[in-house]
Design a protein around this motif. Structure first.
Motif, mmCIF file in Angstrom:
data_model
loop_
_atom_site.group_PDB
_atom_site.id
_atom_site.type_symbol
_atom_site.label_atom_id
_atom_site.label_comp_id
_atom_site.label_asym_id
_atom_site.label_seq_id
_atom_site.Cartn_x
_atom_site.Cartn_y
_atom_site.Cartn_z
ATOM 1 N N LYS A 189 0.823 -1.207 0.000
ATOM 2 C CA LYS A 189 0.000 0.000 0.000
ATOM 3 C C LYS A 189 0.862 1.264 0.000
ATOM 4 O O LYS A 189 0.584 2.222 -0.718
ATOM 5 C CB LYS A 189 -0.920 0.005 1.232
ATOM 6 N N ARG A 203 -7.341 0.993 -2.366
ATOM 7 C CA ARG A 203 -8.188 0.234 -1.446
ATOM 8 C C ARG A 203 -8.386 -1.199 -1.951
ATOM 9 O O ARG A 203 -8.287 -2.164 -1.192
ATOM 10 C CB ARG A 203 -9.531 0.945 -1.308
ATOM 11 N N MET B 38 -12.602 -5.341 6.671
ATOM 12 C CA MET B 38 -11.752 -5.083 5.507
ATOM 13 C C MET B 38 -12.604 -4.814 4.267
ATOM 14 O O MET B 38 -12.341 -3.899 3.499
ATOM 15 C CB MET B 38 -10.870 -6.324 5.285
ATOM 16 N N GLU B 42 -15.179 2.078 5.455
ATOM 17 C CA GLU B 42 -14.720 3.085 4.501
ATOM 18 C C GLU B 42 -13.645 3.955 5.138
ATOM 19 O O GLU B 42 -13.620 4.115 6.360
ATOM 20 C CB GLU B 42 -15.902 3.999 4.106
ATOM 21 N N GLN B 51 -11.750 -6.718 19.043
ATOM 22 C CA GLN B 51 -10.470 -7.351 18.680
ATOM 23 C C GLN B 51 -9.301 -6.491 19.141
ATOM 24 O O GLN B 51 -8.814 -5.629 18.418
ATOM 25 C CB GLN B 51 -10.380 -7.579 17.164
ATOM 26 N N HIS B 53 -6.066 -6.565 19.393
ATOM 27 C CA HIS B 53 -4.699 -6.977 19.038
ATOM 28 C C HIS B 53 -4.233 -6.265 17.772
ATOM 29 O O HIS B 53 -4.990 -5.574 17.108
ATOM 30 C CB HIS B 53 -4.600 -8.489 18.916
ATOM 31 N N LYS B 54 -2.975 -6.482 17.496
ATOM 32 C CA LYS B 54 -2.257 -5.799 16.425
ATOM 33 C C LYS B 54 -2.918 -5.888 15.056
ATOM 34 O O LYS B 54 -2.797 -4.983 14.245
ATOM 35 C CB LYS B 54 -0.883 -6.468 16.321
ATOM 36 N N ASN B 55 -3.600 -7.019 14.792
ATOM 37 C CA ASN B 55 -4.166 -7.202 13.459
ATOM 38 C C ASN B 55 -5.275 -6.194 13.147
ATOM 39 O O ASN B 55 -5.483 -5.832 11.997
ATOM 40 C CB ASN B 55 -4.645 -8.639 13.276
ATOM 41 N N ALA B 58 -3.544 -3.278 11.759
ATOM 42 C CA ALA B 58 -3.160 -3.505 10.358
ATOM 43 C C ALA B 58 -4.331 -3.198 9.438
ATOM 44 O O ALA B 58 -4.185 -2.507 8.424
ATOM 45 C CB ALA B 58 -2.676 -4.938 10.167
ATOM 46 N N VAL B 59 -5.511 -3.698 9.802
ATOM 47 C CA VAL B 59 -6.705 -3.456 8.991
ATOM 48 C C VAL B 59 -7.012 -1.959 8.925
ATOM 49 O O VAL B 59 -7.240 -1.394 7.849
ATOM 50 C CB VAL B 59 -7.919 -4.242 9.559
ATOM 51 N N SER B 61 -5.047 0.530 9.363
ATOM 52 C CA SER B 61 -4.021 1.230 8.603
ATOM 53 C C SER B 61 -4.225 1.050 7.098
ATOM 54 O O SER B 61 -4.129 1.997 6.324
ATOM 55 C CB SER B 61 -2.653 0.716 9.047
ATOM 56 N N LEU B 62 -4.558 -0.183 6.695
ATOM 57 C CA LEU B 62 -4.753 -0.443 5.261
ATOM 58 C C LEU B 62 -5.957 0.310 4.713
ATOM 59 O O LEU B 62 -5.971 0.737 3.565
ATOM 60 C CB LEU B 62 -4.912 -1.951 5.023
ATOM 61 N N LEU B 63 -6.987 0.483 5.542
ATOM 62 C CA LEU B 63 -8.210 1.125 5.059
ATOM 63 C C LEU B 63 -8.206 2.631 5.301
ATOM 64 O O LEU B 63 -9.085 3.341 4.827
ATOM 65 C CB LEU B 63 -9.430 0.518 5.769
ATOM 66 N N GLY B 64 -7.241 3.121 6.061
ATOM 67 C CA GLY B 64 -7.218 4.547 6.387
ATOM 68 C C GLY B 64 -8.255 4.903 7.445
ATOM 69 O O GLY B 64 -8.894 5.951 7.380
ATOM 70 N N ASP B 79 1.789 -4.461 22.280
ATOM 71 C CA ASP B 79 2.247 -4.368 20.890
ATOM 72 C C ASP B 79 1.182 -3.714 20.006
ATOM 73 O O ASP B 79 1.492 -3.113 18.990
ATOM 74 C CB ASP B 79 2.728 -5.719 20.345
ATOM 75 N N GLN B 87 1.429 3.865 13.329
ATOM 76 C CA GLN B 87 0.555 4.163 12.199
ATOM 77 C C GLN B 87 -0.313 5.405 12.451
ATOM 78 O O GLN B 87 -1.161 5.736 11.626
ATOM 79 C CB GLN B 87 -0.369 2.968 11.914
#
Lengths: 316, 111
Positions: A189, A203, B38, B42, B51, B53-55, B58-59, B61-64, B79, B87
């Motif tokens: 990304k 996205r 995911m 939006e 949830q 935890h770190k994951n 990650a989600v 961060s990927l989606l903004g 962590d 992030q």
């Protein structure tokens, strides 16, 4: 068989660098257990027992004058002179290493002379330590571990260009490595953000790469995510080393999952991964066998986007 | 426009990680299944989840997503806090359920 099974001439470069970079002083034992010339062989025998060592240097005024080995002690017991002073019976035919010599030297010395230990001298010829094959093996193993760790990290971020306009990024993904899950997709990304793609496209790629990455972490024995950046598309390829998907059609259905309770409790295994990937892909393919699964997701840029990126010129 | 900071000021949710608190929020998404989040959240949405935890970071961060609210008294792992800081995703904790947190966030957004 070699004492330390490392070839000092044609081992892998990384090993050669290591055994030349490391000096004898980096691997030797600094805690020196020694005796003076007046000590008796009996005293040496006790020192060996107490400290679990098999050789004791004889030192006079910080200078090495001899060494008493386990063999010398056995001889002394055999022939009844164990109570005598070491001076008379120590080995004086000494082979020593210097503290600034590379470890490669020490390795070849061990092979050449068949001794189990060498005294180490400083430039001023004073004894500063002892080195055994075990000291070297332990330190090398530690260093090699460290190097392998670095190598793995490098593989994850190796970038290659195929000679055309395509740039390729590849990441290795480990089984059940939830700790780093998402790392590859985050890197992909980041790369896309720099290239100025539209948020909608970024996205889509983020969804595809994340789901495929998580699938490798959760379901496979480990694998690899590759991102290819073309002038008008991004291709994400996920390859793993098995065990394969039993029924691909079923896996493509929303809500179907084989994840166990533990994985579900982490928020994975919703049965939406592959359907999500498919829905964001312009082109989607999946192949699975017991040796592994390969999923390819192609995401195309819009016409406007290509103009924006400058990969296509507008027609007047 | 509502900002992440209002989650602290007006909803009194406990801040665990404040970096990114100045960002604006466009809405929210409530879910504990990360693939569901995911596929549907939006950009600009606050993630309401259990949830911790770190994951989840990650989600987000990927989606903004600018912030995560951990519900039902779940506490963020160290962590997770660290990752959220890296992030710049603000992290909150509350005893409220996801349902209550969603309603409260909505009232904040419709002001």
């Amino acid at each position: 068989m070699q004492t330390i099974p490392i070839n000092t001439i044609n081992s892998p470069t990384i090993i050669l660098e290591l055994i030349y970079r490391l000096k004898v002083k980096d691997v030797m034992t600094h805690k020196l257990i020694s005796v003076t010339r007046e000590a008796t062989l009996r005293e040496v025998q006790h020192l060996m027992k107490e400290n679990s060592i098999t050789g004791v240097p004889v030192v006079s005024d910080r200078r090495l004058i001899g060494i008493v080995s386990m063999d010398d002690i056995i001889q002394a017991l055999d022939f009844g002179y164990i109570e005598e002073a070491v001076e008379k019976h120590m080995s004086q035919n000494l082979i020593v290493l210097e503290e600034d010599m590379p470890v490669s030297f020490a390795i070849s010395y061990f092979d050449r002379y068949r001794y189990h230990r060498f005294p180490v001298l400083s430039k001023e010829k004073e004894i500063v330590g002892m080195v055994t094959t075990r000291d070297i093996s332990t330190r090398l193993l530690w260093e090699i571990n460290h190097e392998v760790e670095n190598l793995e990290r490098m593989i994850q971020t190796t970038k290659v260009t195929d000679g055309l306009t395509r740039e390729v990024q590849s990441f290795s993904i480990l089984k059940h490595d939830f700790e780093n899950a998402g790392f590859a997709s985050t890197e992909i990304k980041k790369k896309l953000k720099q290239s100025g793609l539209f948020p909608k496209t970024i996205r889509k790629v983020a969804i595809a790469s994340y789901e495929l990455e998580i699938n490798i972490v959760v379901h496979s024995n480990g694998g690899r995510i590759t991102a290819e950046y073309g002038p008008d598309e991004v291709i994400i390829t996920a390859e793993d080393n098995g065990p394969g998907i039993e029924d691909v059609d079923q896996a493509m259905q929303t809500g179907f999952s084989t994840a166990n309770e533990w994985i579900r409790s982490l928020g994975f295994g919703a049965g939406m991964g592959l359907p999500n990937v498919k829905s964001v892909s312009d082109d989607f393919s999946i192949k699975s066998g017991e040796n592994g699964t390969t999923v390819v997701s192609r995401i195309l840029f819009s016409e406007q986007e290509k103009v924006h990126l400058g990969t296509k010129t507008t027609k007047e | 426009m509502a900002t992440v900071e209002q989650i602290q000021d007006e909803l009194n949710y406990k801040v665990r990680q404040a970096k990114g608190i100045e960002k604006t929020i466009t809405g929210g998404y409530t879910g504990d299944l990360l693939s569901d989040v995911m596929g549907n959240a939006e950009e600009g949405n606050v993630l309401i989840t259990i949830q911790a935890h770190k994951n989840s970071v990650a989600v987000a961060s990927l989606l903004g997503l600018p912030a995560i609210i951990l519900c039902n008294g779940r506490t963020a792992s160290d962590d997770m806090i660290e990752a959220a800081g890296e992030q710049s995703i603000a992290l909150f904790e509350t005893e409220d359920s996801q349902f209550t947190a969603s309603i409260k966030l909505n009232s904040l957004l419709s002001k």
